[in-house]
Design an enzyme around this catalytic site. Structure first.
Site, PDB file in Angstrom:
ATOM      1  CB  CYS A 162      -0.877   0.037   1.245  1.00 22.32           C
ATOM      2  SG  CYS A 162      -1.883  -1.410   1.445  1.00 22.32           S
ATOM      3  NE  ARG A 208       4.625   1.408  -1.099  1.00 13.99           N
ATOM      4  CZ  ARG A 208       5.312   1.388   0.030  1.00 13.99           C
ATOM      5  NH1 ARG A 208       6.377   2.138   0.147  1.00 13.99           N
ATOM      6  NH2 ARG A 208       4.943   0.639   1.042  1.00 13.99           N
ATOM      7  CD1 TRP A 242      -0.009  -5.661  -3.489  1.00 20.70           C
ATOM      8  CD2 TRP A 242      -0.078  -6.566  -1.445  1.00 20.70           C
ATOM      9  NE1 TRP A 242       0.535  -6.923  -3.566  1.00 20.70           N
ATOM     10  CE2 TRP A 242       0.500  -7.505  -2.325  1.00 20.70           C
ATOM     11  CE3 TRP A 242      -0.231  -6.923  -0.107  1.00 20.70           C
ATOM     12  CZ2 TRP A 242       0.934  -8.764  -1.913  1.00 20.70           C
ATOM     13  CZ3 TRP A 242       0.207  -8.180   0.308  1.00 20.70           C
ATOM     14  CH2 TRP A 242       0.781  -9.079  -0.602  1.00 20.70           C
ATOM     15  CG  ASN A 290       0.407   2.306   3.622  1.00 17.75           C
ATOM     16  OD1 ASN A 290      -0.665   2.359   3.041  1.00 17.75           O
ATOM     17  ND2 ASN A 290       1.535   2.784   3.131  1.00 17.75           N
ATOM     18  N   GLY A 291      -0.431  -1.137   6.397  1.00 21.26           N
ATOM     19  CA  GLY A 291      -0.054  -2.049   7.484  1.00 21.26           C
ATOM     20  C   GLY A 291      -1.181  -3.025   7.773  1.00 21.26           C
ATOM     21  CD  GLU A 337      19.070 -11.509  -7.390  1.00 19.37           C
ATOM     22  OE1 GLU A 337      18.516 -12.101  -6.463  1.00 19.37           O
ATOM     23  OE2 GLU A 337      18.618 -10.451  -7.878  1.00 19.37           O
ATOM     24  CE  LYS A 354      15.572  -9.657  -9.738  1.00 20.57           C
ATOM     25  NZ  LYS A 354      16.267  -9.531  -8.499  1.00 20.57           N
ATOM     26  CD  GLU A 404      11.535 -10.582  -8.135  1.00 18.17           C
ATOM     27  OE1 GLU A 404      12.688 -10.379  -8.580  1.00 18.17           O
ATOM     28  OE2 GLU A 404      11.007  -9.856  -7.288  1.00 18.17           O
ATOM     29  CG  HIS A 458      22.636 -35.940  -5.460  1.00 18.35           C
ATOM     30  ND1 HIS A 458      23.132 -37.176  -5.151  1.00 18.35           N
ATOM     31  CD2 HIS A 458      23.717 -35.140  -5.652  1.00 18.35           C
ATOM     32  CE1 HIS A 458      24.459 -37.135  -5.136  1.00 18.35           C
ATOM     33  NE2 HIS A 458      24.834 -35.903  -5.441  1.00 18.35           N
ATOM     34  CE  LYS A 480      12.294  -1.737  -5.400  1.00 20.31           C
ATOM     35  NZ  LYS A 480      13.192  -2.748  -5.992  1.00 20.31           N
TER      36      LYS A 480
HETATM   37  O1  M6R Z   1      13.625  -3.843   0.417  1.00 18.92           O
HETATM   38  P1  M6R Z   1      14.275  -5.164   0.695  1.00 18.92           P
HETATM   39  O2  M6R Z   1      15.666  -5.260   0.151  1.00 18.92           O
HETATM   40  O3  M6R Z   1      14.235  -5.549   2.132  1.00 18.92           O
HETATM   41  O4  M6R Z   1      13.392  -6.228  -0.086  1.00 18.92           O
HETATM   42  C1  M6R Z   1      13.641  -7.594   0.051  1.00 18.92           C
HETATM   43  C2  M6R Z   1      12.909  -8.397  -0.990  1.00 18.92           C
HETATM   44  O5  M6R Z   1      11.523  -8.224  -0.868  1.00 18.92           O
HETATM   45  C3  M6R Z   1      13.331  -8.011  -2.413  1.00 18.92           C
HETATM   46  O6  M6R Z   1      14.705  -8.137  -2.602  1.00 18.92           O
HETATM   47  C4  M6R Z   1      12.588  -8.885  -3.445  1.00 18.92           C
HETATM   48  O7  M6R Z   1      13.038 -10.199  -3.370  1.00 18.92           O
HETATM   49  C5  M6R Z   1      12.787  -8.279  -4.837  1.00 18.92           C
HETATM   50  N1  M6R Z   1      11.536  -8.171  -5.505  1.00 18.92           N
HETATM   51  C6  M6R Z   1      13.732  -9.045  -5.681  1.00 18.92           C
HETATM   52  O8  M6R Z   1      13.832  -8.594  -6.986  1.00 18.92           O
END
Ligand code: M6R
Length: 605
Positions: A2, A27, A74, A100-101, A481, A485, A488, A504, A600
């Protein structure tokens, strides 16, 4: 997740609020809404859908209001719908709230209010807030009623409240959810994230937990958790407004990938200026470091991968054991940390609920806590004993790229620094590490100059349903990583494996044209990874190899990257993987910057 925007001043509120909401789109959200005062009455426009839709709803709305609150939601409690969107009103229509929260005890409060004949129309936790304020307002003024209501709330909240009887006031409160107030001659700008209002001011008040602010006209009255008046100072935020524009790139993610030479330069900054390595605002004594028996690195998602990538540097150069953990696990496992632990928490946003929760636990247990964040004044930097900033500038795309490479760079510099203080590395090694660091931006530029092959690969594999990423040693966290990516932003199912683990079990899934992306930069382990790639070739896989080495031509695609110091290699080898995920997503016609279901900044557990 949010987003919140608010404005009180001498300009028209709606354009400022809509602009702010659109800056917060990154976000992740599903609904949007605005409340202003029209003819001294609270007026709400809200619906599920994008900010653009809200803008259309407001098109024929002739508003002269110069006060308003706004929100992107959200969904947590209740599906995305008009009735669940914020702002929410109390039963009498007197109080209007965006939040928010999560209110963890909302069911108890709702029951209490229903027993007192309050009625509810939404499925949200938020709707209890305006009604609870209304309950306390019977005996108190607006400020006191908000204060008393917040005392009953458990959970996390950043809220803005309007009251029909105070048409020039917004009251704001925060607890475990970010909120800032930007100030200028034109008025006061409230936001959950600085970029929302950065075009109006660079002077910000960063609110602490449980602080309450009465915003009216050009005035701001700050109160502490006991409702005693306090004074606060502004911080100047140096981010450039152009950093939150696409500047000719199709997407923020591509822009942020291409910004990496600069962000690495900025993150290295002056830390290597003299003969020694120094950190911006941290100085450890040899005595302190000699008492550290363990380093724990805790984070979520990409930030956790940055920790994994730096583990080898800490262990090899500082000779201190390192555990890297996912924050949501660490916080509930009664972690083995004590006063001899250095606990490092990494978060781009500095607002990730699990990472902040984990930090609080480590602090309670006596560890020295160090936060690494990209956002000045973010919650994590205020909770930790010590903090250092990455200098990646605002990262807008949900998929983290430049923040990750800045984190890996900074963690390596921190490890070099600790090794230097402990006397484990000599001047000659420091000199060579410094040279390698300084050369990184140019090497990244070389990789970015050669995107054609990556575009070709994307066209070839974009329709795959699954993919594997492989690596050994220092290459394994990079594989993790790369896999994150890809899933996502392309929605292709992918897994990362330590290359030796494949046989394995997972190798059972390999069949014709199954994409296998391998990272081969570790000279010593290269031949072993290459053998593992041969095993998948024999079973029909399509292989893409990112490497510093001269490897067999038997692979379908080879992307050569420059060599650097082994510890810094993850900063280079991840870049082709970022580009691959980006171009595959584009090939599939997806929204790269705002992937489905993701936010985000993850400010709830
Ligand atoms: O703001 P932060 O670095 O704490 O966020 C952590 C994760 O939510 C963030 O890295 C998430 O995995 C990304 N969307 C990766 O691309």
């Amino acid at each position: 997740m949010c987003g919140i925007v608010g404005y009180v001043g001498n300009k028209k509120a709606i354009p400022i609020l809509l602009e702010g909401l659109s800056k917060l789109e990154y976000r992740g959200y599903d609904s949007a809404g605005i409340a202003t005062f029209e003819n001294n009455k609270i007026s709400i426009t809200k619906d599920k859908g994008r900010v653009k839709h809200l803008q259309e709803l407001l098109e024929n709305h002739s508003s002269s209001s110069n006060i308003g609150i706004a929100h992107t939601r959200w969904a947590t409690h209740g599906k995305p719908s008009k009735v669940n969107s914020h702002p929410h009103l109390d039963n009498t229509g007197k109080f209007c709230v965006v939040h928010n929260g999560i209110i963890e005890n909302y069911a108890d409060i709702k029951k209490f209010l229903m027993d007192n004949e309050y009625k509810f129309i939404s499925d949200t936790d938020t709707e209890v807030i305006p009604n609870l304020i209304n309950y306390y307002y019977a005996q108190n003024n607006f400020l006191q009623a908000v204060y008393l209501a917040c005392k009953d709330l458990k959970g996390s909240y950043a809220i803005e409240v309007l009251c029909q009887d105070y048409p020039d006031h917004i009251i704001v409160v925060r607890k475990d959810s970010p909120l800032v107030i930007g100030t200028s001659n034109d008025g006061n700008y409230i936001a959950s994230d600085i970029p929302a209002v950065l075009s109006h001011t660079k002077n910000f008040y960063l609110l602490e937990d449980n602080e309450i602010v009465e915003v009216y006209g050009n005035k701001l009255n700050f109160f502490n958790k006991n409702l005693e008046p306090i004074s606060k100072k502004t911080e100047i935020i140096s981010w450039d407004e152009s950093a939150i524009e696409k500047n000719g790139f199709d997407d923020f993610m591509l822009k942020e990938i291409f910004e990496q030479p600069k962000t690495i330069r900025d993150t290295i900054g002056f830390k290597l200026d003299k003969d020694k390595i120094t950190l911006d605002n941290i100085e450890f004594s040899k005595e302190f470091l000699s008492n550290i028996s363990k380093i724990v690195i805790v984070a979520c998602g990409t930030a956790m991968h940055a920790g994994l990538s730096a583990k080898a540097t800490f262990e090899n150069l500082c000779r201190i054991p390192v555990e890297v953990d996912v924050a949501s696990e660490f916080r509930y496992k009664n972690p083995l940390v004590n006063k001899n632990t250095l606990a490092i928490f990494i978060s781009q946003s500095g607002e990730t609920a699990d990472t902040i929760g984990a930090l609080k636990i480590a602090k309670e247990k006596g560890a020295t806590t160090l936060a690494i964040s990209n956002v000045i004044g973010s919650s994590i930097t205020r909770e930790a004993d010590l903090f250092i900033y990455t200098h990646a500038g605002p990262e807008i795309a949900v998929a983290s790229t430049k923040a990750y490479t800045a984190q890996v760079t900074l963690l390596n510099i921190l490890a070099f620094y600790i090794a230097q203080v402990l006397g484990y590395i000599d001047n000659k090694l420091i000199k060579s590490l410094k040279e390698d660091l300084f050369e990184l931006p140019n090497k990244i530029e070389t990789i970015l100059e050669n995107t054609e092959e990556i575009i070709n690969i994307s066209k070839d594999i974009y329709s795959a349903k699954d993919a594997f990423f492989l690596g050994r040693g220092i290459d394994y966290p990079v594989a993790m990583e790369g896999s994150l990516k890809l899933k996502e932003i392309s929605y292709i199912h992918s897994e990362a494996y330590a290359a030796g683990e494949l046989k394995h079990g997972p190798i059972a899934l390999i069949n014709d044209d199954f994409p296998v992306i391998a990272i081969v930069t570790d000279e010593v382990l290269a031949s072993k990874t290459v053998s593992n790639i041969q095993e998948v070739i024999s079973r029909g896989a399509k292989t893409i190899v990112i490497t510093t080495e001269n490897v067999s031509k038997a692979f379908n695609y080879i992307i050569k990257i420059p060599k650097t110091n082994q510890y810094l290699t993850p900063i280079l080898s991840v870049i082709p993987l970022q580009l691959l995920a980006y171009y595959i997503s584009k090939e599939k016609g997806l929204d790269v910057d705002k992937p489905r279901n993701l936010a985000k900044s993850v400010t709830v557990e």
